[in-house]
Structures are given as structure tokens and as C-alpha cells.
Design a protein around this motif. Structure first.
Motif, mmCIF file in Angstrom:
data_model
loop_
_atom_site.group_PDB
_atom_site.id
_atom_site.type_symbol
_atom_site.label_atom_id
_atom_site.label_comp_id
_atom_site.label_asym_id
_atom_site.label_seq_id
_atom_site.Cartn_x
_atom_site.Cartn_y
_atom_site.Cartn_z
ATOM 1 N N SER A 639 0.844 -1.201 0.000
ATOM 2 C CA SER A 639 0.000 0.000 0.000
ATOM 3 C C SER A 639 0.873 1.241 0.000
ATOM 4 O O SER A 639 1.860 1.312 0.737
ATOM 5 C CB SER A 639 -0.890 0.023 1.240
ATOM 6 N N VAL A 640 0.475 2.230 -0.781
ATOM 7 C CA VAL A 640 1.285 3.443 -0.858
ATOM 8 C C VAL A 640 1.056 4.340 0.353
ATOM 9 O O VAL A 640 1.820 5.229 0.653
ATOM 10 C CB VAL A 640 1.008 4.198 -2.186
ATOM 11 N N ARG A 641 -0.045 4.082 1.087
ATOM 12 C CA ARG A 641 -0.326 4.955 2.238
ATOM 13 C C ARG A 641 -1.069 4.179 3.317
ATOM 14 O O ARG A 641 -1.641 3.109 3.050
ATOM 15 C CB ARG A 641 -1.157 6.167 1.799
ATOM 16 N N ALA A 642 -1.032 4.758 4.534
ATOM 17 C CA ALA A 642 -1.837 4.244 5.636
ATOM 18 C C ALA A 642 -2.770 5.370 6.042
ATOM 19 O O ALA A 642 -2.462 6.545 5.835
ATOM 20 C CB ALA A 642 -0.942 3.845 6.791
ATOM 21 N N THR A 643 -3.928 5.007 6.587
ATOM 22 C CA THR A 643 -4.867 6.066 6.984
ATOM 23 C C THR A 643 -4.918 6.240 8.499
ATOM 24 O O THR A 643 -5.461 7.210 8.999
ATOM 25 C CB THR A 643 -6.294 5.711 6.514
ATOM 26 N N GLY A 644 -4.402 5.243 9.216
ATOM 27 C CA GLY A 644 -4.508 5.287 10.671
ATOM 28 C C GLY A 644 -5.877 4.829 11.155
ATOM 29 O O GLY A 644 -6.151 4.869 12.358
ATOM 30 N N VAL A 645 -6.741 4.426 10.234
ATOM 31 C CA VAL A 645 -8.085 3.981 10.634
ATOM 32 C C VAL A 645 -8.176 2.468 10.441
ATOM 33 O O VAL A 645 -8.256 1.988 9.316
ATOM 34 C CB VAL A 645 -9.176 4.660 9.771
ATOM 35 N N PRO A 646 -8.173 1.681 11.530
ATOM 36 C CA PRO A 646 -8.263 0.222 11.343
ATOM 37 C C PRO A 646 -9.680 -0.169 10.927
ATOM 38 O O PRO A 646 -10.646 0.475 11.333
ATOM 39 C CB PRO A 646 -7.931 -0.328 12.729
ATOM 40 N N PRO A 647 -9.827 -1.218 10.122
ATOM 41 C CA PRO A 647 -11.172 -1.687 9.757
ATOM 42 C C PRO A 647 -11.901 -2.174 11.005
ATOM 43 O O PRO A 647 -11.272 -2.650 11.942
ATOM 44 C CB PRO A 647 -10.896 -2.860 8.826
ATOM 45 N N TRP A 648 -13.216 -2.046 11.063
ATOM 46 C CA TRP A 648 -13.968 -2.628 12.181
ATOM 47 C C TRP A 648 -14.635 -3.920 11.724
ATOM 48 O O TRP A 648 -14.901 -4.109 10.542
ATOM 49 C CB TRP A 648 -14.953 -1.644 12.803
ATOM 50 N N ASP A 649 -14.868 -4.804 12.684
ATOM 51 C CA ASP A 649 -15.362 -6.146 12.382
ATOM 52 C C ASP A 649 -16.321 -6.535 13.499
ATOM 53 O O ASP A 649 -15.917 -6.633 14.661
ATOM 54 C CB ASP A 649 -14.160 -7.113 12.334
ATOM 55 N N ARG A 650 -17.601 -6.693 13.181
ATOM 56 C CA ARG A 650 -18.576 -6.926 14.251
ATOM 57 C C ARG A 650 -19.451 -8.136 13.919
ATOM 58 O O ARG A 650 -19.871 -8.311 12.780
ATOM 59 C CB ARG A 650 -19.462 -5.683 14.396
ATOM 60 N N THR A 651 -19.695 -8.962 14.949
ATOM 61 C CA THR A 651 -20.602 -10.101 14.769
ATOM 62 C C THR A 651 -21.895 -9.800 15.519
ATOM 63 O O THR A 651 -21.853 -9.377 16.680
ATOM 64 C CB THR A 651 -19.961 -11.391 15.324
ATOM 65 N N VAL A 652 -23.027 -9.995 14.828
ATOM 66 C CA VAL A 652 -24.313 -9.677 15.467
ATOM 67 C C VAL A 652 -25.231 -10.899 15.351
ATOM 68 O O VAL A 652 -25.025 -11.739 14.472
ATOM 69 C CB VAL A 652 -24.981 -8.456 14.781
ATOM 70 N N PRO A 653 -26.238 -11.007 16.219
ATOM 71 C CA PRO A 653 -27.178 -12.125 16.091
ATOM 72 C C PRO A 653 -27.875 -12.076 14.728
ATOM 73 O O PRO A 653 -28.124 -10.975 14.200
ATOM 74 C CB PRO A 653 -28.188 -11.886 17.217
ATOM 75 N N ALA A 654 -28.192 -13.259 14.185
ATOM 76 C CA ALA A 654 -28.772 -13.328 12.839
ATOM 77 C C ALA A 654 -29.999 -12.423 12.705
ATOM 78 O O ALA A 654 -30.171 -11.735 11.693
ATOM 79 C CB ALA A 654 -29.141 -14.776 12.513
ATOM 80 N N ASP A 655 -30.844 -12.413 13.734
ATOM 81 C CA ASP A 655 -32.076 -11.631 13.590
ATOM 82 C C ASP A 655 -31.840 -10.123 13.726
ATOM 83 O O ASP A 655 -32.753 -9.329 13.571
ATOM 84 C CB ASP A 655 -33.135 -12.111 14.607
ATOM 85 N N ARG A 656 -30.632 -9.740 14.063
ATOM 86 C CA ARG A 656 -30.319 -8.312 14.184
ATOM 87 C C ARG A 656 -29.565 -7.789 12.952
ATOM 88 O O ARG A 656 -29.297 -6.602 12.829
ATOM 89 C CB ARG A 656 -29.418 -8.074 15.420
ATOM 90 N N LEU A 657 -29.218 -8.721 12.055
ATOM 91 C CA LEU A 657 -28.306 -8.340 10.971
ATOM 92 C C LEU A 657 -28.847 -7.179 10.131
ATOM 93 O O LEU A 657 -28.140 -6.200 9.864
ATOM 94 C CB LEU A 657 -28.005 -9.545 10.073
ATOM 95 N N VAL A 658 -30.119 -7.281 9.727
ATOM 96 C CA VAL A 658 -30.670 -6.250 8.841
ATOM 97 C C VAL A 658 -30.669 -4.898 9.551
ATOM 98 O O VAL A 658 -30.217 -3.884 8.996
ATOM 99 C CB VAL A 658 -32.083 -6.640 8.359
#
Ligand SMILES: Nc1ncnc2c1ncn2[C@@H]1O[C@H](COP(=O)(O)OP(=O)(O)OP(=O)(O)O)[C@@H](O)[C@H]1O
Length: 763
Positions: A639-658
């Protein structure tokens, strides 16, 4: 190392900007002058009517030339001049989108086209190798105003190995990369990097493969290469044309503004689905069926399907002629005729005439034997001339023509394929090498074509040969395009009126061009002289041989699609760009060598792009884990650059996904200044999740060809191929992986679409 010195002190910077403004304003004045001149000449040419055929034909060529000029000179308005090089000799050269010369003086270049050899140091000069350049200056402009500048002093004494040694014009590059996306790709002419420049300016002949990871600029490089080749080999390529093939219509719309902004309008942009003139392949089919149709074995299936239409009856055919005479066509006669004709090796439709001759000959012999028999038992009484006359008459008998049509029907590619797919028994005869399941997959009712059918139609057209009907259909397509073209010329003329010819029409005294000629009459004029742009003529002609073919996302092409493209490019002057790690199509290419071997053996060269401009380091680190799943030996681009912002990753219950998805979409969209949010979802849930997001965020787009200019776009990985967004949400990555045998590649594509932020939502 180059020293990046923003000009010290605001005052000096203002002075410098003021001086540059004067120069840039002068360039815009020249641009206006050129545009007015071209518009006036277009107007004059359109007003002329009549004259000899030759005069009209010449005039039409001139109309086309001035219409092109007006269009091109309007297209380069934004960012006309973007750079300046100061040489060791203190001479300054300005670099821009087109060349402008001092026509009043010594024809000195006032602005140098970025593609001219003398402009090249703007992209290549470094402190270690300054190429006679003392200072490189990037100029930023908006609406004809100079708004800023960045200087690099290329000073060998300051050179040192640093991480960004290979980056040229760093400040301008980063500004371009961090700018909000608009839903349309922008050109990179101001900040082309060294490894990209080498590819853009590579020689015309031969097959060049450009392999590079996500965001390394493959698409950008392919488009700039098209512009470069048209500039450098104008003569050769303007007659044969350049074809650029992209993966889908949304992608072509995404890139559609790049070439016009580089003043190039002559490249034909097409998807595989549109490569068979007259067919718009929009029908859907399962990915596995598309993959099956992409396999090279289909050439054998189609050849067998054609042979199957060269029919030998099991029983003799009785042909009853009007005079009550009955002729008998024996299977052996038909077989002999068929075999003799097949041995000529001519395509099916073109061989029909020979088949007619053979069969009619045999039938004429029957007639001759009957009416010419010597009652005294001697030789037949008919002369050769009598027999020829009988043959001529028989050939015109409708009953005989009908029998011949049945035995050796003239077929269009569409007819051959529709009949084949509609009849399981035809499939069974033509495809004994396929499994039962595969044969069943090919069966379907007629009604529209899929993209995977297009290479099959093309293959069929080769096997059948072009007869007069195909040529007539082509002429009709060309006539339609001529009318469209004439509309375009008048449109350009109307646009150009605001520039210069307004005053002439004052008071309504003087007739406008459209009072004198309308599109229909202009197109008739065009027809007489066969004046169409190369790209338009090529689009109407299946057998057109292009001067150069560029394929983007080329890893998606099936073996059958490669066959089609190679036919369009007998010179094998090609630029093929892609990333085998991103292959999503089941019949796509896992290896360039494998895809190309049948056509050029190992006579192709590989260029690699190694730096990702799109994807920041934090996001690439997440994508790297998925890449390792595809093949542990593969490495992601740097990568030519970094943004300092890490990706977020969240797991939610199936019925809450929408609900969570809607919430996250709203949050991410609100966080965008002026950019775009892409929501990439599993194919099986795109309708449902798209509807939920659109219900909550009316500015969101979803659908077969979603509008990318919308602030939020919900799409599948296949649709997202080649695109990018400021912020990306990837929904249910496990399901994206599970949906296809190439699921990890799909997820890799999805994760690498963001220029700034990435969020992952799992259940
Ligand atoms: N030299 C450059 N200067 C400015 N921007 C650049 C440069 N090179 C690439 N970019 C930008 O990086 C982004 C990615 O480029 P592009 O879409 O051509 O990459 P790609 O290799 O085709 O990606 P993918 O394989 O993921 O489709 C684009 O926004 C492009 O404008």
C-alpha cells in the motif's frame, strides 16, 4: 530523494500562483480560440449542400473532423494544464492534456501533450535520475483558476533511499488518492507513477499482460495506454480502431469519462455481452451453466451441432413436381453429396450452393434418363446443353428448394443455437462428450441470450460463414448507427453555438444549420460516402479486426471468450490487464500462460504492478489473510499509504443483521464528506438487504445496474469488480465465500474496494 518544498512563505507562494495564473489564463484563451475556430468551420461545412459525390464525401470527412475537434477541445477544459518542468537550462515546459502551439509565432509548444516524448521526464525524473529536470511543479486548478502548487526540487545531493523513493509527485498523488470518490473514475494523468508509465508507453505490437493486485492502477493504466497508443500511432489505429473490453455495463459506465477527459473518443468500450452485433445478452443463467458454456469443448459441440443440420434422411424422399412428375432422392445420393461438400472445408452456409449443385445434378440425371431414353435402346438422346437446361429448371422448382432447405438449411448463428438448446435430442447428438447433468444444463427454451452465449454465437458464425443475409443485417445496423452519428454531429454543433455562432443567428434572420439539414438527411449524406467513425463501424461488424485490443479484468474470461477476442485481433497487438487472484468466474483464468498458450504459445510478456494506490495498509492487512487462503504463495501489493483507521469487524445475532446493517450504513454515509459508500452483500441476499437499506436511506441505489453516482450503493461482489468507494461495508463474508467455489477470491475483491474505511458485519 526529491525535496518536497512547498514554496516558502505565503507571499512567495501567492506571487508564484499569480504568475502561473497568467500563463494558465493565456492557455485557456488559446483553447477558446481553437474551439471557436473549429465550431465556426463545423458550422460552415454543415451549411454546404449539393455538389459532386466526391465533394460531398470530402465535406463529410471535414464535418467529422471538426465535430471531433469541438468535442475534444471542450473535454479538456478541466485541468487543461497540470504541470511544469524547469530544466537545468532554466527553460520551462508546461505539461497538459493536449498540445497547444504558438501558431502566431514560431510554432513553439505553449503546452506539451502529456504523451509527447519530451513530456516524459515529468513522470520519470527522480532526484537520483533527474533527466535534465531541476524542478517539477504540479499545478492545481479549479474552473480555470490556479488554486495551488507543489514543487519537487530534484537535487541529487539530497537523494537518499527512503520508503517513498519510487513515488513521484507525492503530495499531488496523496491529494488525488484521498479525494472523495464520485462514482465515476478519474484520470491519473497528473500523477502517473514510474512503473505505470513504463506500461502505458510500451510498444504497440505483441501481447502484454499486466498483472497486479487490487488498486494497483491496472484499469487506469489500461485507459491511459489506449490514449497513448492513439496519440503515438494515430495513423495506424485510427483506421483499425481500439477495443476495450470490461467485465460489465456498470464498470463501463464507471470508466466512461476517463478517455473523453483525455480528449480521446475513438475507443470502443464493450462488455463480452455486447460483442456480437445485434445481440444484447441480458438473460441470466446459473454460474455453473455459464462456466460450462465457457469451456473449450464447446467448439466441438457446436461443430457437431452444425454437422447435425446437414441431414441425411433414413428413407428415400419423394419430390412431387407440378407436372405430376415424381423424383426420388435416395439417402445414398444425399450422403455422397454431403460428404463431397464437407471435404471442401467451406463453412456451412457458404457450402450450401455446392450442395445444391450436387443434389440437383443427381435429380437432373433422373429426369434425363426418363425423357431422353432412346426407345431403340441406344445412348441417351439428350445433349449436355439439354441436361444443363433441366438442371436450371429444377433448381428453381419450389419443391426442390424446400427439400434442399430441409437437408442443408441456411442458418443464422442465433437459429443454430436456439434450436440446439431447445431440443434435448439435438444436445444429445452434438454433445456425447458431456455428462448427463451438463447436457441437461444446456437445455432451455428460446428467448434472449446470456453473456456466456455470446462467444458461442461468434463461434457458430465462424462455422456457418456469412451469407448475404448476414451482410444485409450488418448494412442495416450501420445505417442505424449513421443516423445516430448524424444526431451526434448536430448535437455537437448545437453545443458549439454558445461559443461563437450565437450572434450570427441574432434576429432570426439567418437560418441555423438544423433549418437546412436534419439528422436523417445528414445521415443519408453520410451513407453515400460511408462516413462513420472507426469505432462505430467496428461496433456493427462482427468480423472487424481491431488494431489493438485491451482487456480489463481479463482473469474473468473463459476459453470460449478468449477465442472470440483473438478473432477480433489477428495482429495480436493486445494489452491484457487483470489479477488471477481476483478470478471470480468459474470458467475464468487461474493462469495467464494457460489462457494464452493456444494463441501465442509463450510469445507474450508479463509486466507487474506492485503498489496499491487504492487500498490503505490497514485494509490490505485484512485482505492479505484472505489472499493466503486462495494461495499461500501469493503476496498482496504494497500500500502506498496508511490512513490510521483500522477496519472494524462486528458479529451480530442473525435476527439483528438487517437492523445493524441499516444502522451501520446510515452511520458510515453520514461520516462521508462528499464521497461514496459501497455495501457489498452476498448475491443471494442482495434484493432483501438492498431493499432494507434503500427503505432507510432513499439516496441508496441497488439493482442490476445501480447508479454509482448515488451516495450509497448496495451491490454484489460481481458487480463491485473494478469499482471503488471511500467507505465499504462487507456483509456476511462467510456467506460470500460459501456462495462460490471461487468464494475466497470474491471476498478478496470485496475487501479491497475501499479507499478510506472498511467495516465487516458478520452473523
Ligand atoms: N498514479 C496514480 N495517481 C493517482 N491515482 C492513481 C494512480 N494509480 C492508481 N490510482 C488510483 O487508484 C485507484 C485504483 O486504480 P484502478 O482501479 O486502476 O486499479 P486496479 O488495479 O484496476 O484495481 P482492481 O484490480 O481492484 O480493479 C483508482 O482510484 C485510481 O485512480
Amino acid at each position: 530523494m526529491s525535496t518536497h518544498s512547498d514554496v516558502s512563505g505565503d507571499l512567495r507562494q501567492d506571487d508564484e500562483i499569480g504568475r502561473e495564473q497568467e500563463y494558465v489564463s493565456m492557455l485557456y484563451d488559446r483553447l477558446d480560440g481553437l474551439r471557436e475556430q473549429a465550431a465556426r468551420r463545423l458550422d460552415e461545412e454543415l451549411r454546404h449542400t449539393g455538389g459532386t459525390q466526391q465533394a460531398r464525401s470530402q465535406r463529410d470527412a471535414t464535418v467529422a473532423m471538426y465535430a471531433d475537434q469541438v468535442e475534444q477541445l471542450s473535454a479538456v477544459e478541466a485541468g487543461l494544464c497540470f504541470g511544469r518542468l524547469d530544466g537545468d537550462d532554466d527553460a520551462a515546459r508546461y505539461i497538459g492534456r493536449i498540445g497547444i502551439f504558438d501558431t502566431a509565432g514560431d510554432y513553439d509548444p505553449l503546452l506539451m501533450d502529456w504523451r509527447a516524448p519530451a513530456a516524459r521526464p515529468f513522470y520519470l525524473a527522480t532526484a537520483a535520475n533527474p533527466q535534465g529536470v531541476r524542478r517539477r511543479r504540479h499545478l492545481r486548478t479549479r474552473d480555470r483558476k490556479v488554486t495551488g502548487l507543489n514543487d519537487e526540487v530534484l537535487d541529487i545531493t539530497a537523494a537518499s533511499p527512503t520508503a517513498h523513493e519510487e513515488v513521484t509527485g507525492e503530495a499531488s498523488l496523496l491529494a488525488a488518492l484521498n479525494a472523495g470518490r464520485t462514482g465515476r473514475m478519474r484520470d491519473i494523468v497528473e500523477t502517473i507513477q514510474v512503473e505505470q508509465d513504463r506500461i502505458i508507453r510500451a510498444d504497440l505490437p505483441g501481447v502484454m499482460v499486466v498483472q497486479g493486485g487490487p488498486g494497483t492502477g491496472k484499469t487506469a493504466v489500461a485507459l491511459h495506454r489506449a490514449a497513448y497508443l492513439l496519440y503515438t500511432h494515430r495513423q495506424q489505429l485510427s483506421t483499425r480502431g481500439v477495443l476495450l473490453v470490461g467485465p460489465n455495463a456498470t464498470f463501463l459506465r464507471y470508466i466512461s469519462q476517463v478517455l473523453p477527459a483525455l480528449a480521446e473518443t475513438g475507443v470502443l468500450l464493450r462488455t463480452q455481452a455486447d460483442l456480437f452485433p445485434g445481440v444484447h445478452a441480458r438473460r441470466a443463467e446459473p454460474a455453473t451453466t455459464a462456466a460450462l458454456k465457457g469451456r473449450a469443448v464447446l467448439t466441438e459441440v457446436l461443430a457437431a451441432a452444425v454437422r447435425d443440420r446437414q441431414w441425411v434422411p433414413a428413407e428415400p424422399i419423394e419430390i412431387e413436381l407440378p407436372q405430376r412428375e415424381v423424383l426420388t432422392l435416395h439417402p445414398a445420393t444425399v450422403r455422397e453429396a454431403r460428404d463431397r461438400v464437407r471435404r471442401t472445408g467451406r463453412p456451412h452456409n457458404l457450402a450450401r450452393a455446392q450442395f445444391d449443385i450436387e443434389v440437383v445434378h443427381a435429380l437432373a440425371d433422373q429426369v434425363a434418363e426418363r425423357i431422353g431414353a432412346d426407345p431403340l435402346g441406344g445412348d441417351n438422346l439428350l445433349s449436355e446443353a439439354d441436361r444443363a437446361e433441366i438442371r436450371r429448371e429444377l433448381r428453381e422448382e419450389p419443391e426442390i428448394v424446400a427439400a434442399l432447405d430441409e437437408l442443408w438449411p441456411v442458418l443464422t448463428p442465433q437459429r443454430l443455437l436456439a434450436d440446439l438448446f431447445a431440443a434435448p435430442e439435438r444436445i444429445a447428438t452434438a454433445a456425447p462428450m458431456l455428462t448427463d447433468d451438463e447436457r441437461a444444463a444446456l437445455h432451455r427454451e428460446p428467448g434472449g441470450w446470456t453473456p456466456a452465449d455470446v462467444p458461442l454465437l461468434d463461434e457458430a458464425a465462424e462455422l456457418l460463414g456469412e451469407d448475404e443475409r448476414a451482410a444485409a443485417a450488418r448494412r442495416e445496423r450501420i445505417r442505424a448507427m449513421e443516423r445516430e452519428y448524424a444526431e451526434g454531429v448536430l448535437e455537437i454543433w448545437r453545443g458549439s453555438r454558445s461559443i461563437d455562432v450565437e450572434d450570427e443567428a441574432d434576429g432570426g434572420e439567418i437560418l441555423g444549420v438544423t433549418d437546412l439539414i436534419d439528422a436523417a438527411r445528414l445521415s443519408e449524406r453520410q451513407e453515400e460516402s460511408d462516413r462513420l467513425t472507426t469505432a462505430q463501424r467496428a461496433a456493427a461488424d462482427r468480423t472487424w479486426a481491431f488494431g489493438h485490443v485491451i482487456v480489463d479484468e481479463a482473469q474473468e474470461l473463459s476459453p470460449m471468450a478468449w477465442r472470440l477476442l483473438m478473432r477480433r485481433c489477428p495482429s495480436r497487438s493486445m494489452t491484457i490487464v487483470g489479477d488471477v487472484a481476483q478470478t471470480g468466474a468459474l470458467a475464468g483464468t487461474p493462469s495467464w500462460a494457460e489462457a494464452l498458450a493456444p494463441y501465442v504459445a509463450d510469445r507474450w510478456r508479463l509486466e507487474e504492478l506492485t503498489v496499491s494506490y487504492r487500498t490503505p495498509a490497514e485494509i490490505m492487512a485484512v485482505a492479505a489473510d484472505v489472499l493466503a487462503e486462495i494461495d499461500p504463495a501469493l503476496r498482496p501489493p504494497r500500500s502506498v499509504r496508511a490512513t490510521g483507521v483500522p477496519p472494524w469487524d462486528r458479529t451480530v445475532p442473525a435476527d439483528r443483521l438487517v437492523a445493524e446493517l441499516v444502522e451501520a450504513s446510515a452511520r458510515e454515509a453520514a461520516g462521508l464528506a462528499d464521497g461514496r459508500l459501497g455495501v457489498i452483500v452476498p448475491t443471494g441476499r442482495v434484493a432483501e438487504l438492498g431493499a432494507a437499506v434503500v427503505a432507510a436511506l432513499p439516496e441508496a441505489a441497488v439493482g442490476e445496474q445501480p447508479e454509482l453516482a448515488n451516495r450509497v450503493v448496495v451491490l454484489t461482489t460481481e458487480q463491485a469488480k473494478g469499482l471503488e468507494f471511500d467507505s465499504v461495508l462487507v456483509v456476511e463474508p462467510e456467506r460470500i465465500v460459501a456462495e462460490s467455489p471461487r468464494g475466497h477470491s470474491d471476498l478478496y475483491v470485496a475487501l479491497t474496494r475501499a479507499t478510506q474505511r472498511l467495516g465487516i458485519l458478520r452473523r
